[in-house]
Motif scaffolding. Structure first.
Motif, PDB file in Angstrom:
ATOM      1  N   GLU A  57       1.128  87.015  33.916  1.00  0.00           N
ATOM      2  CA  GLU A  57       2.236  87.627  33.168  1.00  0.00           C
ATOM      3  C   GLU A  57       3.605  87.282  33.757  1.00  0.00           C
ATOM      4  N   VAL A  58       3.679  87.070  35.064  1.00  0.00           N
ATOM      5  CA  VAL A  58       4.959  86.776  35.698  1.00  0.00           C
ATOM      6  C   VAL A  58       5.620  85.530  35.097  1.00  0.00           C
ATOM      7  N   PHE A  59       4.816  84.646  34.488  1.00  0.00           N
ATOM      8  CA  PHE A  59       5.340  83.395  33.953  1.00  0.00           C
ATOM      9  C   PHE A  59       5.831  83.502  32.512  1.00  0.00           C
ATOM     10  N   GLY A  60       5.627  84.632  31.868  1.00  0.00           N
ATOM     11  CA  GLY A  60       6.146  84.832  30.513  1.00  0.00           C
ATOM     12  C   GLY A  60       5.771  83.695  29.592  1.00  0.00           C
ATOM     13  N   PRO A  61       6.768  83.134  28.859  1.00  0.00           N
ATOM     14  CA  PRO A  61       6.472  82.081  27.893  1.00  0.00           C
ATOM     15  C   PRO A  61       5.976  80.780  28.535  1.00  0.00           C
ATOM     16  N   ALA A  62       6.167  80.613  29.840  1.00  0.00           N
ATOM     17  CA  ALA A  62       5.691  79.400  30.511  1.00  0.00           C
ATOM     18  C   ALA A  62       4.169  79.392  30.656  1.00  0.00           C
ATOM     19  N   GLN A  63       3.511  80.460  30.199  1.00  0.00           N
ATOM     20  CA  GLN A  63       2.050  80.452  30.169  1.00  0.00           C
ATOM     21  C   GLN A  63       1.545  79.443  29.133  1.00  0.00           C
ATOM     22  N   ARG A  64       2.391  79.136  28.160  1.00  0.00           N
ATOM     23  CA  ARG A  64       2.037  78.117  27.170  1.00  0.00           C
ATOM     24  C   ARG A  64       2.319  76.729  27.757  1.00  0.00           C
ATOM     25  N   LEU A  65       1.624  75.738  27.245  1.00  0.00           N
ATOM     26  CA  LEU A  65       1.852  74.361  27.669  1.00  0.00           C
ATOM     27  C   LEU A  65       3.320  73.997  27.448  1.00  0.00           C
ATOM     28  N   HIS A  66       3.934  73.407  28.467  1.00  0.00           N
ATOM     29  CA  HIS A  66       5.339  72.991  28.375  1.00  0.00           C
ATOM     30  C   HIS A  66       5.569  71.796  29.296  1.00  0.00           C
ATOM     31  N   GLY A  67       6.674  71.146  29.114  1.00  0.00           N
ATOM     32  CA  GLY A  67       7.022  70.000  29.941  1.00  0.00           C
ATOM     33  C   GLY A  67       8.034  70.376  30.997  1.00  0.00           C
ATOM     34  N   ALA A  68       8.060  69.579  32.046  1.00  0.00           N
ATOM     35  CA  ALA A  68       9.053  69.763  33.111  1.00  0.00           C
ATOM     36  C   ALA A  68       9.463  68.388  33.626  1.00  0.00           C
ATOM     37  N   THR A  69      10.741  68.240  33.874  1.00  0.00           N
ATOM     38  CA  THR A  69      11.271  67.028  34.484  1.00  0.00           C
ATOM     39  C   THR A  69      11.966  67.436  35.767  1.00  0.00           C
ATOM     40  N   PHE A  70      11.591  66.797  36.865  1.00  0.00           N
ATOM     41  CA  PHE A  70      12.145  67.133  38.179  1.00  0.00           C
ATOM     42  C   PHE A  70      12.838  65.929  38.792  1.00  0.00           C
ATOM     43  N   LEU A  71      13.962  66.166  39.461  1.00  0.00           N
ATOM     44  CA  LEU A  71      14.455  65.216  40.451  1.00  0.00           C
ATOM     45  C   LEU A  71      13.693  65.539  41.718  1.00  0.00           C
ATOM     46  N   VAL A  72      13.204  64.520  42.400  1.00  0.00           N
ATOM     47  CA  VAL A  72      12.405  64.713  43.612  1.00  0.00           C
ATOM     48  C   VAL A  72      13.139  64.088  44.786  1.00  0.00           C
ATOM     49  N   ASP A  73      13.506  64.912  45.758  1.00  0.00           N
ATOM     50  CA  ASP A  73      14.130  64.441  46.991  1.00  0.00           C
ATOM     51  C   ASP A  73      13.144  64.580  48.134  1.00  0.00           C
ATOM     52  N   ALA A  74      12.976  63.516  48.903  1.00  0.00           N
ATOM     53  CA  ALA A  74      12.152  63.559  50.113  1.00  0.00           C
ATOM     54  C   ALA A  74      13.064  63.270  51.302  1.00  0.00           C
ATOM     55  N   THR A  75      13.148  64.234  52.209  1.00  0.00           N
ATOM     56  CA  THR A  75      13.989  64.110  53.394  1.00  0.00           C
ATOM     57  C   THR A  75      13.090  63.930  54.612  1.00  0.00           C
ATOM     58  N   PHE A  76      13.367  62.889  55.371  1.00  0.00           N
ATOM     59  CA  PHE A  76      12.618  62.563  56.583  1.00  0.00           C
ATOM     60  C   PHE A  76      13.505  62.862  57.785  1.00  0.00           C
ATOM     61  N   ARG A  77      12.939  63.564  58.804  1.00  0.00           N
ATOM     62  CA  ARG A  77      13.735  64.006  59.955  1.00  0.00           C
ATOM     63  C   ARG A  77      13.143  63.515  61.273  1.00  0.00           C
ATOM     64  N   ARG A  78      14.064  63.320  62.231  1.00  0.00           N
ATOM     65  CA  ARG A  78      13.658  63.018  63.607  1.00  0.00           C
ATOM     66  C   ARG A  78      14.798  63.377  64.543  1.00  0.00           C
ATOM     67  N   ALA A  79      14.455  63.704  65.762  1.00  0.00           N
ATOM     68  CA  ALA A  79      15.458  64.137  66.747  1.00  0.00           C
ATOM     69  C   ALA A  79      16.313  62.974  67.235  1.00  0.00           C
ATOM     70  N   GLU A  80      15.699  61.814  67.423  1.00  0.00           N
ATOM     71  CA  GLU A  80      16.407  60.631  67.923  1.00  0.00           C
ATOM     72  C   GLU A  80      16.126  59.448  67.006  1.00  0.00           C
ATOM     73  N   LEU A  81      17.105  58.587  66.849  1.00  0.00           N
ATOM     74  CA  LEU A  81      16.909  57.382  66.056  1.00  0.00           C
ATOM     75  C   LEU A  81      15.918  56.455  66.741  1.00  0.00           C
ATOM     76  N   ASP A  82      15.256  55.591  65.962  1.00  0.00           N
ATOM     77  CA  ASP A  82      14.304  54.647  66.556  1.00  0.00           C
ATOM     78  C   ASP A  82      15.055  53.489  67.208  1.00  0.00           C
ATOM     79  N   ASP A  83      14.333  52.487  67.664  1.00  0.00           N
ATOM     80  CA  ASP A  83      14.943  51.350  68.369  1.00  0.00           C
ATOM     81  C   ASP A  83      15.891  50.554  67.479  1.00  0.00           C
ATOM     82  N   ASP A  84      15.761  50.684  66.158  1.00  0.00           N
ATOM     83  CA  ASP A  84      16.666  50.002  65.230  1.00  0.00           C
ATOM     84  C   ASP A  84      17.812  50.895  64.788  1.00  0.00           C
ATOM     85  N   ASN A  85      17.915  52.094  65.395  1.00  0.00           N
ATOM     86  CA  ASN A  85      18.949  53.086  65.062  1.00  0.00           C
ATOM     87  C   ASN A  85      18.846  53.588  63.631  1.00  0.00           C
TER      88      ASN A  85
END
Length: 132
Positions: free
Chosen positions: A19-47
């Motif tokens: 019930e929390v999803f209301g009308p989204a319980q019916r089949l619907h479409g979604a379009t997302f922008l997807v961001d992937a962020t990669f982290r590290r404490a120090e840069l590698d040998d190539d900076n």
């Protein structure tokens, strides 16, 4: 902490149970922008944090496994509410698997974490952050 972010997009269909999803319980479409962020404490040998070309390529490969699919029909998601939050975790985990398999190059072994953010619109998004 250093980071780089690469971006792709994803178009899916799905429905939700509960019930929390209301009308989204019916089949619907979604379009997302997807961001992937990669982290590290120090840069590698190539900076660099990680090879940005490989990061872009691998994000694209992960997204292509989901793109233009009705997730209700995918065996991996049987009886699962494929919420934005859940999909962010799926993408982060699949990227981590590829990283551990060597797909992001030797320099990627120094990464400490990945955050995946799915933007549902210009006013709403969800993220999942995981350690490596």
């Amino acid at each position: 902490m250093f980071s780089i972010t690469v971006r792709d997009h994803l178009m899916i269909a799905h429905s939700f149970r509960g019930e929390v999803f209301g009308p989204a319980q019916r089949l619907h479409g979604a379009t997302f922008l997807v961001d992937a962020t990669f982290r590290r404490a120090e840069l590698d040998d190539d900076n660099i944090v990680v090879d940005i070309g490989l990061a872009t390529q691998e994000l694209g490969a992960v997204v292509s496994e989901l793109n233009y699919r009705n997730l209700d029909n995918e065996a991996d998601f049987k009886d699962t509410n494929t919420s934005t939050e859940f999909l962010a975790k799926v993408i982060a985990d699949r990227l981590a698997d590829r990283l551990h398999a060597g797909a992001l190059g030797e320099g990627a072994h120094g990464l400490s974490g990945i955050t995946v953010t799915l933007h549902e619109s210009h006013i709403a998004w969800a993220s999942y952050e995981r350690a490596l």
